[in-house]
Design an enzyme around this catalytic site. Structure first.
Site, PDB file in Angstrom:
ATOM      1  N   MET A  63       0.818  -1.202   0.000  1.00  0.00           N
ATOM      2  CA  MET A  63       0.000   0.000   0.000  1.00  0.00           C
ATOM      3  C   MET A  63       0.855   1.256   0.000  1.00  0.00           C
ATOM      4  O   MET A  63       0.550   2.240  -0.648  1.00  0.00           O
ATOM      5  CB  MET A  63      -0.908   0.000   1.235  1.00  0.00           C
ATOM      6  CG  MET A  63      -1.688   1.280   1.419  1.00  0.00           C
ATOM      7  SD  MET A  63      -2.777   1.212   2.835  1.00  0.00           S
ATOM      8  CE  MET A  63      -3.975   0.032   2.284  1.00  0.00           C
ATOM      9  N   LEU A  79      -5.981   6.925  -1.954  1.00  0.00           N
ATOM     10  CA  LEU A  79      -6.530   5.867  -1.110  1.00  0.00           C
ATOM     11  C   LEU A  79      -8.060   5.881  -1.134  1.00  0.00           C
ATOM     12  O   LEU A  79      -8.706   4.854  -1.349  1.00  0.00           O
ATOM     13  CB  LEU A  79      -5.999   6.041   0.314  1.00  0.00           C
ATOM     14  CG  LEU A  79      -6.307   4.944   1.330  1.00  0.00           C
ATOM     15  CD1 LEU A  79      -5.151   4.833   2.324  1.00  0.00           C
ATOM     16  CD2 LEU A  79      -7.576   5.248   2.091  1.00  0.00           C
ATOM     17  N   LEU A  85     -10.418  -0.796  -2.023  1.00  0.00           N
ATOM     18  CA  LEU A  85     -10.024  -0.701  -0.621  1.00  0.00           C
ATOM     19  C   LEU A  85     -11.150  -0.153   0.246  1.00  0.00           C
ATOM     20  O   LEU A  85     -11.488  -0.721   1.282  1.00  0.00           O
ATOM     21  CB  LEU A  85      -8.796   0.205  -0.485  1.00  0.00           C
ATOM     22  CG  LEU A  85      -8.271   0.400   0.936  1.00  0.00           C
ATOM     23  CD1 LEU A  85      -7.714  -0.910   1.473  1.00  0.00           C
ATOM     24  CD2 LEU A  85      -7.208   1.476   0.971  1.00  0.00           C
ATOM     25  N   ARG A 152       0.816   1.294  -3.958  1.00  0.00           N
ATOM     26  CA  ARG A 152      -0.507   1.565  -4.531  1.00  0.00           C
ATOM     27  C   ARG A 152      -0.905   3.032  -4.402  1.00  0.00           C
ATOM     28  O   ARG A 152      -1.571   3.579  -5.292  1.00  0.00           O
ATOM     29  CB  ARG A 152      -1.539   0.664  -3.825  1.00  0.00           C
ATOM     30  CG  ARG A 152      -2.954   0.775  -4.374  1.00  0.00           C
ATOM     31  CD  ARG A 152      -3.047   0.283  -5.789  1.00  0.00           C
ATOM     32  NE  ARG A 152      -4.418   0.402  -6.290  1.00  0.00           N
ATOM     33  CZ  ARG A 152      -4.925   1.506  -6.818  1.00  0.00           C
ATOM     34  NH1 ARG A 152      -4.178   2.589  -6.920  1.00  0.00           N
ATOM     35  NH2 ARG A 152      -6.181   1.539  -7.244  1.00  0.00           N
ATOM     36  N   TYR A 153      -0.500   3.679  -3.287  1.00  0.00           N
ATOM     37  CA  TYR A 153      -1.005   5.027  -3.031  1.00  0.00           C
ATOM     38  C   TYR A 153       0.084   6.067  -2.779  1.00  0.00           C
ATOM     39  O   TYR A 153      -0.224   7.231  -2.553  1.00  0.00           O
ATOM     40  CB  TYR A 153      -1.954   5.021  -1.815  1.00  0.00           C
ATOM     41  CG  TYR A 153      -2.998   3.945  -1.889  1.00  0.00           C
ATOM     42  CD1 TYR A 153      -3.991   3.980  -2.865  1.00  0.00           C
ATOM     43  CD2 TYR A 153      -2.995   2.863  -1.008  1.00  0.00           C
ATOM     44  CE1 TYR A 153      -4.944   2.981  -2.953  1.00  0.00           C
ATOM     45  CE2 TYR A 153      -3.948   1.869  -1.087  1.00  0.00           C
ATOM     46  CZ  TYR A 153      -4.920   1.925  -2.064  1.00  0.00           C
ATOM     47  OH  TYR A 153      -5.862   0.936  -2.163  1.00  0.00           O
ATOM     48  N   HIS A 265      -5.507  -5.272  10.197  1.00  0.00           N
ATOM     49  CA  HIS A 265      -6.391  -4.236   9.665  1.00  0.00           C
ATOM     50  C   HIS A 265      -7.755  -4.851   9.361  1.00  0.00           C
ATOM     51  O   HIS A 265      -7.865  -5.911   8.765  1.00  0.00           O
ATOM     52  CB  HIS A 265      -5.798  -3.634   8.397  1.00  0.00           C
ATOM     53  CG  HIS A 265      -6.354  -2.289   8.064  1.00  0.00           C
ATOM     54  ND1 HIS A 265      -7.679  -2.085   7.757  1.00  0.00           N
ATOM     55  CD2 HIS A 265      -5.770  -1.080   7.992  1.00  0.00           C
ATOM     56  CE1 HIS A 265      -7.874  -0.803   7.494  1.00  0.00           C
ATOM     57  NE2 HIS A 265      -6.728  -0.170   7.641  1.00  0.00           N
ATOM     58  N   ASP A 342       6.938  -1.451   9.898  1.00  0.00           N
ATOM     59  CA  ASP A 342       6.281  -0.356  10.608  1.00  0.00           C
ATOM     60  C   ASP A 342       5.689   0.659   9.642  1.00  0.00           C
ATOM     61  O   ASP A 342       6.229   0.930   8.578  1.00  0.00           O
ATOM     62  CB  ASP A 342       7.285   0.360  11.518  1.00  0.00           C
ATOM     63  CG  ASP A 342       7.432  -0.314  12.868  1.00  0.00           C
ATOM     64  OD1 ASP A 342       6.415  -0.790  13.403  1.00  0.00           O
ATOM     65  OD2 ASP A 342       8.565  -0.359  13.381  1.00  0.00           O
ATOM     66  N   GLU A 345      -0.127   2.527  11.141  1.00  0.00           N
ATOM     67  CA  GLU A 345      -0.974   1.688  11.991  1.00  0.00           C
ATOM     68  C   GLU A 345      -0.234   1.102  13.193  1.00  0.00           C
ATOM     69  O   GLU A 345      -0.839   0.819  14.215  1.00  0.00           O
ATOM     70  CB  GLU A 345      -1.613   0.560  11.179  1.00  0.00           C
ATOM     71  CG  GLU A 345      -2.954   0.914  10.580  1.00  0.00           C
ATOM     72  CD  GLU A 345      -2.817   1.609   9.246  1.00  0.00           C
ATOM     73  OE1 GLU A 345      -1.680   1.716   8.748  1.00  0.00           O
ATOM     74  OE2 GLU A 345      -3.846   2.051   8.701  1.00  0.00           O
ATOM     75  N   GLU A 349      -1.313   4.290  15.586  1.00  0.00           N
ATOM     76  CA  GLU A 349      -2.554   3.703  16.092  1.00  0.00           C
ATOM     77  C   GLU A 349      -2.318   2.767  17.268  1.00  0.00           C
ATOM     78  O   GLU A 349      -2.963   2.896  18.308  1.00  0.00           O
ATOM     79  CB  GLU A 349      -3.282   2.964  14.964  1.00  0.00           C
ATOM     80  CG  GLU A 349      -4.659   2.451  15.376  1.00  0.00           C
ATOM     81  CD  GLU A 349      -5.415   1.821  14.226  1.00  0.00           C
ATOM     82  OE1 GLU A 349      -6.490   1.264  14.487  1.00  0.00           O
ATOM     83  OE2 GLU A 349      -4.943   1.885  13.080  1.00  0.00           O
TER      84      GLU A 349
END
Length: 428
Positions: A63, A79, A85, A152-153, A265, A342, A345, A349
């Site tokens: 990602m 995203l 997603l 991807r983003y 996730h 890492d 998240e 988070e």
């Protein structure tokens, strides 16, 4: 998966310095750039003197994450525009950018708190480079192995990676082999599926019918896919060793009573009910790790990063930690079981929001895999087995979700599965 939520994670900043991926590059870029629409068939990619089936491009797919706070806006825009997603319905093109703009200032602050950006690019480039160094020794027939990263983003985007492949002498009439290696150990249409859809799109634009007029032009890159590896022994061993290291930080009198919370996730229930295999594959990883640990501790699989009002897969990690603490269980280890390095998240988070707000000395997090040598060797073992197999992808990848109606998903799967006919020349 990363950032589909209020980005609630935090832990220690990854501070280890790592060599750049370019240090292990073994192919020299072509002297001239390939032009879109150029139908001339160029000579084959130059082979290494010790290799009969190389060179091989190894493409790590993930990602990604913004490397600086200035990149957060573009990252969120891409995203929230991705219906694979975050499905937002027919108004995705309007609602997605609106959500991204509103969330950007908040998310920029969160990245600022973990050092000003995500370390995922650093770790991905390091892991890919180190894996290729191992492969050059263990699989000389397919050497040299050249590492690439396709996010991807975030940069480097799939489009950028594909252009680099062509510059380096792969495809565009020169042939050559590339392996798309998902860095999501457990398959989901929202993660691996989305990344493969993007790869398939850019392949068509740069080498396929839109570029040459042919579906499968001569001299295009021959692709295969490592699409999942949830119970590979090296992944299990690396995870188990990290858990054991964290357990060792508790006093002996408390150690046996620590509860292990494997956190991954979450997914919208609409995706789960469509038949996405991700929950089952994450559970398979958890069970394999617990078997390696001898089933000596109580454990649960929990889910993080829910966003929005629609139902998501639970129980949520934050709610579980709060509930267990209220019941008197204050020794808890959080284990990011679906993340291989890492990122927001883990660092914000988990570390800052969940562990920080718990304010309990006994609530700790297992170190991410990052530069773990056991894990990197596992990547090399997975890649070598794939290169020797002659397979284009796993049999499971070609089976669509029971509720899938995406024609793009179908076409992507058919393309990658169809690459098998080209791989006999590369297999051992």
């Amino acid at each position: 998966m990363a950032l589909c939520t209020p980005l609630t994670n935090a832990c220690k900043r990854a501070t280890a310095s790592v060599p750049s991926a370019s240090a292990t590059s073994v192919l020299k870029p072509c002297s001239s750039r390939w032009r879109r629409g150029n139908a001339t068939v160029a000579p084959p990619v130059t082979q290494d003197a010790t290799s009969s089936k190389g060179p091989t491009a190894m493409v790590f797919m993930n990602m990604g994450g913004p490397s600086t706070t200035d990149e957060v806006g573009d990252f969120l825009s891409r995203l929230f525009a991705d219906a694979d997603l975050i499905p937002l319905g027919r108004l995705q093109s309007y609602v997605g950018p609106l959500i991204a703009r509103r969330r950007t200032p908040k998310i920029q602050k969160q990245y600022a708190e973990i050092g000003g950006g995500s370390p995922i690019r650093k770790w991905s480039e390091y892991q890919a480079a180190q894996m290729c160094m191992i492969l050059d020794k263990t699989s000389p027939e397919t050497a040299p192995h050249k590492p690439y990263v396709a996010f991807r983003y975030a940069d480097p985007l799939t489009e950028e990676m594909y252009g680099k492949l062509i510059e380096d002498g792969f495809g565009a009439g020169k042939g050559g082999r590339a392996v798309a290696f998902t860095q999501y150990p457990q398959y989901s249409c929202s993660t691996t599926g989305s990344s493969l859809n993007e790869l398939w799109k850019w392949r068509n634009r740069l080498e396929g019918k839109r570029a040459t007029g042919e579906v499968d032009p001569e001299g295009s890159i021959k692709w295969s896919v490592i699409d999942r590896w949830p119970i590979h022994s090296g992944l299990v061993e690396a995870s188990a060793q990290n858990i054991e290291k964290t357990l060792a930080t508790y006093p002996k009198g408390r150690r046996d009573n620590v509860v292990l919370l494997f956190s991954a996730h979450s997914l919208p229930m609409s995706v789960v009910n469509r038949g996405d295999p991700y929950p089952a594959e994450v559970a398979a990883t958890v069970y394999a790790v617990m078997q390696r640990l001898g089933m000596k501790h109580q454990y649960r699989l929990v889910w993080q990063s829910q966003v929005g009002p629609q139902p998501w897969l639970g129980a949520q990690t934050s709610d579980t930690v709060e509930s267990l603490i209220k019941k008197g269980q204050t020794d808890l280890i959080l284990i990011p079981i679906a993340f291989t390095s890492d990122h927001i998240e883990t660092l914000y988070e988990l570390d800052k929001e969940i562990i920080g707000e718990a304010e309990q000395e006994g609530v700790r997090r297992v170190e991410s895999l990052n530069g773990n040598p056991v894990f990197i060797k596992a990547l090399a073992d997975i890649a070598k087995a794939h290169l020797q197999s002659g397979s284009a992808c796993s049999p499971q990848m070609t089976l669509r979700c029971p509720g899938c109606v995406s024609e793009r998903c179908l076409a992507q799967k058919e393309f990658f599965a169809g690459q098998a006919k080209h791989l006999s020349a590369f297999s051992q």
